[in-house]
Enzyme design. Sequence first.
Site, PDB file in Angstrom:
ATOM      1  N   ALA A  83     -15.111  18.853  15.034  1.00  0.00           N
ATOM      2  CA  ALA A  83     -16.483  18.290  14.349  1.00  0.00           C
ATOM      3  C   ALA A  83     -16.674  18.862  13.033  1.00  0.00           C
ATOM      4  CB  ALA A  83     -17.606  18.517  15.229  1.00  0.00           C
ATOM      5  N   ARG A 127     -18.800  13.499  18.077  1.00  0.00           N
ATOM      6  CA  ARG A 127     -19.058  14.236  16.765  1.00  0.00           C
ATOM      7  C   ARG A 127     -18.051  14.453  15.817  1.00  0.00           C
ATOM      8  NH1 ARG A 127     -17.679  16.447  21.345  1.00  0.00           N
ATOM      9  NH2 ARG A 127     -16.355  18.199  21.268  1.00  0.00           N
ATOM     10  N   LYS A 135      -4.593  15.128  16.051  1.00  0.00           N
ATOM     11  CA  LYS A 135      -5.880  15.029  15.226  1.00  0.00           C
ATOM     12  C   LYS A 135      -5.528  15.062  13.766  1.00  0.00           C
ATOM     13  CE  LYS A 135      -9.389  16.944  18.471  1.00  0.00           C
ATOM     14  NZ  LYS A 135     -10.366  17.765  18.935  1.00  0.00           N
ATOM     15  N   ASP A 174     -12.462  27.019  16.744  1.00  0.00           N
ATOM     16  CA  ASP A 174     -13.404  27.145  17.641  1.00  0.00           C
ATOM     17  C   ASP A 174     -13.214  28.401  18.423  1.00  0.00           C
ATOM     18  OD1 ASP A 174     -10.973  26.370  19.115  1.00  0.00           O
ATOM     19  OD2 ASP A 174     -11.806  24.681  20.156  1.00  0.00           O
ATOM     20  N   ASN A 175     -12.480  29.442  17.725  1.00  0.00           N
ATOM     21  CA  ASN A 175     -12.018  30.522  18.765  1.00  0.00           C
ATOM     22  C   ASN A 175     -11.913  31.678  17.423  1.00  0.00           C
ATOM     23  OD1 ASN A 175      -9.059  31.000  17.865  1.00  0.00           O
ATOM     24  ND2 ASN A 175      -9.174  28.879  18.235  1.00  0.00           N
ATOM     25  N   GLU A 235      -9.831  34.357  17.761  1.00  0.00           N
ATOM     26  CA  GLU A 235      -8.606  34.723  17.461  1.00  0.00           C
ATOM     27  C   GLU A 235      -7.808  34.108  16.094  1.00  0.00           C
ATOM     28  OE1 GLU A 235      -5.829  33.509  20.344  1.00  0.00           O
ATOM     29  OE2 GLU A 235      -4.372  35.360  20.053  1.00  0.00           O
ATOM     30  N   THR A 236      -8.212  32.603  16.009  1.00  0.00           N
ATOM     31  CA  THR A 236      -7.704  32.121  14.752  1.00  0.00           C
ATOM     32  C   THR A 236      -8.613  32.598  13.537  1.00  0.00           C
ATOM     33  OG1 THR A 236      -6.940  30.222  16.064  1.00  0.00           O
ATOM     34  CG2 THR A 236      -7.071  29.891  13.672  1.00  0.00           C
ATOM     35  N   CYS A 250     -16.704  40.665   5.238  1.00  0.00           N
ATOM     36  CA  CYS A 250     -15.905  39.831   5.636  1.00  0.00           C
ATOM     37  C   CYS A 250     -16.279  39.457   7.121  1.00  0.00           C
ATOM     38  CB  CYS A 250     -14.295  40.215   5.694  1.00  0.00           C
ATOM     39  SG  CYS A 250     -14.045  41.429   6.505  1.00  0.00           S
ATOM     40  N   CYS A 260     -18.904  24.175  23.993  1.00  0.00           N
ATOM     41  CA  CYS A 260     -19.369  22.814  24.021  1.00  0.00           C
ATOM     42  C   CYS A 260     -19.271  22.040  25.485  1.00  0.00           C
ATOM     43  CB  CYS A 260     -18.362  22.087  23.036  1.00  0.00           C
ATOM     44  SG  CYS A 260     -18.247  22.634  21.534  1.00  0.00           S
TER      45      CYS A 260
HETATM   46 ZN    ZN Z   1     -14.769  43.378   5.973  1.00  0.00          ZN
END
Ligand code: ZN
Length: 352
Positions: free
Chosen positions: A50, A82, A97, A141-142, A144-145, A182, A198
Amino acid sequence: MARPCALRDNDSVTAEQKERYSRQILLPGFGEAGQERLLAARAAIVGLGALGSFQAIALARAGVGHLVLIDRDYVELVNLQRQWLYEEADAEQALPKAVAAARRLAAVNSEVSLTAHVADLTPENISELLADAQVILDGTDNFETRYLINDYCLCHGVPWLYGAALGTYGLTMPVLPGRTACLKCIYPAPPTGALPTCETVGILNAVTSAIASIQVADAVKILAGQAASLRPRITTLDLWMGETRQIAQPGPHPGCPACSGRQFPHLESASRAPISLCGRNAVQIHERARPLDLAALRERLAPLGEVRANEFALRFVAPPYELVFFPDGRAIVKGTTDTGLARSLYARYVGN
Ligand SMILES: [Zn+2]
């Protein structure tokens, strides 16, 4: 499609481009110089759900010259409520996608150069996929990434724009290395335990475009050469409750291992375990870096269940599971969150 040779004035924005982008060029502090910078700029969008699909189409319309599109997933019917770039035909074909997005964007603005990666962003490929990007937009949406993107951007001094939306709520903040906090300054460790998704709490489509809009405005400002005047703030919205809040974003935390310690462990993890996808009863297998011949796999699996394949992906239904294989050897196993079971299904149909 190649553009006709447009007559150039004395600068590098053509007469046609001046017309096309005139309403943006008029903006205070933007001007033809800003447009010229945008046309030469390179932005990367990680995750084309989305948030990412809105970011992509807005940046393409604004005339950002090079867009790098990264997504590991394919279009499904449940996305269409969405995910602004996709249509029913994309879901019927289970198009990746990144592929569906590139097709749509090329029709919206044929001047934009598009690089689509049907891939999971990993420590192994991040330097190649994000090379030369001047800003990274978070459409993932995570966590880790996101920690991986945060480490990459802090290491290389590239700004990135965090965004998240769930239910009727959303949050966004720009991460400007050396200037702002950060992701690790704000969230030193990823959240633990079961998180709402979601799938469990739903999502209001308007909140995704609202958050993505703020990310796009910051990206355009950075790419147009106005990063110095960008006001760093953390924005939260609840569009159902009618609440919007902004607080000034702090500077880098003195104890932050990324900002101060220059430690980037997420870039160094050589291999990662299979991970569950957000909002889905599914596991992704990405540990087997070996190409798959989808045509051969289709022949092998056809006697065992329903198989649909195109050049980008193969979908195999073996109730109660559904497996989608990609040419790079990656697979998404739907119908379970058990990584061991997902691995054994992969082994059963593809081999060890
Ligand atoms: Zn930092």
